[in-house]
Design a protein around this motif. Sequence first.
Motif, PDB file in Angstrom:
ATOM      1  N   PRO A  57       1.074  -1.355   0.106  1.00 26.82           N
ATOM      2  CA  PRO A  57       0.071  -0.191   0.045  1.00 26.82           C
ATOM      3  C   PRO A  57       0.833   1.287   0.042  1.00 26.82           C
ATOM      4  O   PRO A  57       2.165   1.454   0.448  1.00 26.82           O
ATOM      5  N   PHE A  58       0.308   2.109  -0.571  1.00 25.64           N
ATOM      6  CA  PHE A  58       0.987   3.657  -0.887  1.00 25.64           C
ATOM      7  C   PHE A  58      -0.084   4.624  -0.329  1.00 25.64           C
ATOM      8  O   PHE A  58      -1.236   4.577  -0.690  1.00 25.64           O
ATOM      9  N   CYS A  59       0.377   5.572   0.410  1.00 24.61           N
ATOM     10  CA  CYS A  59      -0.590   6.825   0.715  1.00 24.61           C
ATOM     11  C   CYS A  59       0.129   8.070   0.735  1.00 24.61           C
ATOM     12  O   CYS A  59       1.403   8.414   1.399  1.00 24.61           O
ATOM     13  N   PRO A  60      -0.119   8.802  -0.447  1.00 19.70           N
ATOM     14  CA  PRO A  60       0.866  10.274  -0.584  1.00 19.70           C
ATOM     15  C   PRO A  60       0.372  11.549   0.522  1.00 19.70           C
ATOM     16  O   PRO A  60       0.153  12.401  -0.013  1.00 19.70           O
ATOM     17  N   ASN A  61       0.231  11.015   1.732  1.00 19.92           N
ATOM     18  CA  ASN A  61       0.123  11.993   2.948  1.00 19.92           C
ATOM     19  C   ASN A  61       1.423  12.642   3.108  1.00 19.92           C
ATOM     20  O   ASN A  61       2.437  11.899   3.033  1.00 19.92           O
ATOM     21  N   ASP A  62       1.243  13.886   3.545  1.00 18.02           N
ATOM     22  CA  ASP A  62       2.725  14.477   4.062  1.00 18.02           C
ATOM     23  C   ASP A  62       3.439  13.474   5.045  1.00 18.02           C
ATOM     24  O   ASP A  62       2.751  13.357   6.149  1.00 18.02           O
ATOM     25  N   GLY A  63       4.767  13.567   4.820  1.00 21.92           N
ATOM     26  CA  GLY A  63       5.608  12.775   5.716  1.00 21.92           C
ATOM     27  C   GLY A  63       5.626  11.292   5.601  1.00 21.92           C
ATOM     28  O   GLY A  63       6.463  10.554   6.492  1.00 21.92           O
ATOM     29  N   THR A  64       4.776  10.724   4.764  1.00 18.19           N
ATOM     30  CA  THR A  64       4.793   9.379   4.616  1.00 18.19           C
ATOM     31  C   THR A  64       6.290   8.911   4.200  1.00 18.19           C
ATOM     32  O   THR A  64       6.599   9.305   3.077  1.00 18.19           O
ATOM     33  N   SER A  65       7.097   7.896   4.680  1.00 17.24           N
ATOM     34  CA  SER A  65       8.325   7.868   3.888  1.00 17.24           C
ATOM     35  C   SER A  65       8.484   6.250   3.458  1.00 17.24           C
ATOM     36  O   SER A  65       7.973   5.392   4.051  1.00 17.24           O
ATOM     37  N   TYR A  66       9.187   6.076   2.649  1.00 22.61           N
ATOM     38  CA  TYR A  66       9.390   4.865   1.956  1.00 22.61           C
ATOM     39  C   TYR A  66      10.965   4.629   1.828  1.00 22.61           C
ATOM     40  O   TYR A  66      11.514   5.568   1.440  1.00 22.61           O
ATOM     41  N   SER A  67      11.358   3.359   1.457  1.00 21.34           N
ATOM     42  CA  SER A  67      12.636   3.017   1.560  1.00 21.34           C
ATOM     43  C   SER A  67      12.937   2.109   0.253  1.00 21.34           C
ATOM     44  O   SER A  67      12.201   1.157  -0.042  1.00 21.34           O
ATOM     45  N   PHE A  68      14.017   2.474  -0.357  1.00 15.53           N
ATOM     46  CA  PHE A  68      14.510   1.619  -1.529  1.00 15.53           C
ATOM     47  C   PHE A  68      15.253   0.624  -1.002  1.00 15.53           C
ATOM     48  O   PHE A  68      16.508   0.438  -1.310  1.00 15.53           O
ATOM     49  N   TYR A  69      14.676  -0.458  -0.303  1.00 22.14           N
ATOM     50  CA  TYR A  69      15.329  -1.638   0.269  1.00 22.14           C
ATOM     51  C   TYR A  69      15.850  -2.369  -0.786  1.00 22.14           C
ATOM     52  O   TYR A  69      16.817  -3.299  -0.571  1.00 22.14           O
ATOM     53  N   LEU A  70      15.668  -2.446  -1.996  1.00 22.90           N
ATOM     54  CA  LEU A  70      16.008  -3.154  -3.313  1.00 22.90           C
ATOM     55  C   LEU A  70      17.263  -2.705  -3.903  1.00 22.90           C
ATOM     56  O   LEU A  70      17.480  -2.888  -5.233  1.00 22.90           O
ATOM     57  N   ALA A  71      17.550  -1.487  -3.560  1.00 23.53           N
ATOM     58  CA  ALA A  71      18.517  -0.737  -4.301  1.00 23.53           C
ATOM     59  C   ALA A  71      19.867  -1.331  -4.694  1.00 23.53           C
ATOM     60  O   ALA A  71      20.207  -2.341  -4.070  1.00 23.53           O
ATOM     61  N   GLY A  72      20.377  -1.012  -5.840  1.00 26.38           N
ATOM     62  CA  GLY A  72      21.464  -2.043  -6.374  1.00 26.38           C
ATOM     63  C   GLY A  72      21.113  -3.048  -7.208  1.00 26.38           C
ATOM     64  O   GLY A  72      22.074  -3.647  -7.866  1.00 26.38           O
ATOM     65  N   THR A  73      20.109  -3.386  -7.475  1.00 25.44           N
ATOM     66  CA  THR A  73      19.811  -4.593  -8.403  1.00 25.44           C
ATOM     67  C   THR A  73      19.223  -4.052  -9.671  1.00 25.44           C
ATOM     68  O   THR A  73      18.564  -2.839  -9.854  1.00 25.44           O
TER      69      THR A  73
END
Length: 232
Positions: A57-73
Amino acid sequence: PPSMTIVPLRVLLLAFLLLAVIFPPCSAHGGSMATDPNFVPLNNAISGGETCPEMNPFCPNDGTSYSFYLAGTEAQTTCSNCDFGCLASHPGEQWLYLTISSPGNMVFSTTSTSDHDYAVWGPFADKNAAVANCNNLPAPTDCSFDPAAQETITVNGVSAGQVYIMLIANYAKVDQSLTTVVGSGNTAGYDCQAVIDLTSPAPTPSPFSAPTPSPSSSPTLSPVTSSPTLAP
C-alpha cells in the motif's frame, strides 16, 4: 644433480601482493552496490513489492516515508503484454497501490536523494482487480522518465473506491529514501489505513495475571433449639 634454489619467504609474499593489486578479485555481479552518502534507514518505513502481484500500500500523505530496500539491483519486470509507457528502463522496482477515498484530482510529489522514475496505471475497481491486470498492464495513466530526484504525479478526475497501481523505479540504483507531499492542486482523498497498519508498531500485550478468587464465607449453621420428642 641439479641444485635447488630456495626462494626467500619475503620474495614470495611480495609477489603475491603485486598479483593481488594487478588482478583484484571480481564480484559475482561485476561490481559493488552503490550507497548514497545521505541514506538514513527509516524507522517504520515500508518499501514496494518486488513484483506487481506483491504490491504494497501507498499513501501520499505528507511525511509518509518509503525506502528503496531493493537498491543496487537491475532486476526489472519482463512482460510482453504490459505497456510501461515512457519508462525506457525501470531498475530497482517498487510496486505499490493506492486507494481513493473521495473524488477529485490526485496531485502529489515524491522526493528522494537521487534519480527515480514512476508510472501509474488505473483506475481499477479494487486491489484484486489491480493484481489481476499485472500481466496485462495498459498504457500508464501518468508516467515520468525525467532524470530528477523529485517527481510530481497528476491524475485528474479520480473517484472514490478506485485503486491505482504505482511503480517507482530506482534508476540511480543507490540506497535511498523517498518521501511524499500532497500538492497544492490536490482535491482527492486517500485511504491510508493499510499503510497505517503496516507502519504502526504492534500493541504490547498486557502481562497475564491470574484472577484473585473472592473470599468465600463458611455457611452458618443454625443452632438446634429443641430436642426431638420421641413417641412412647
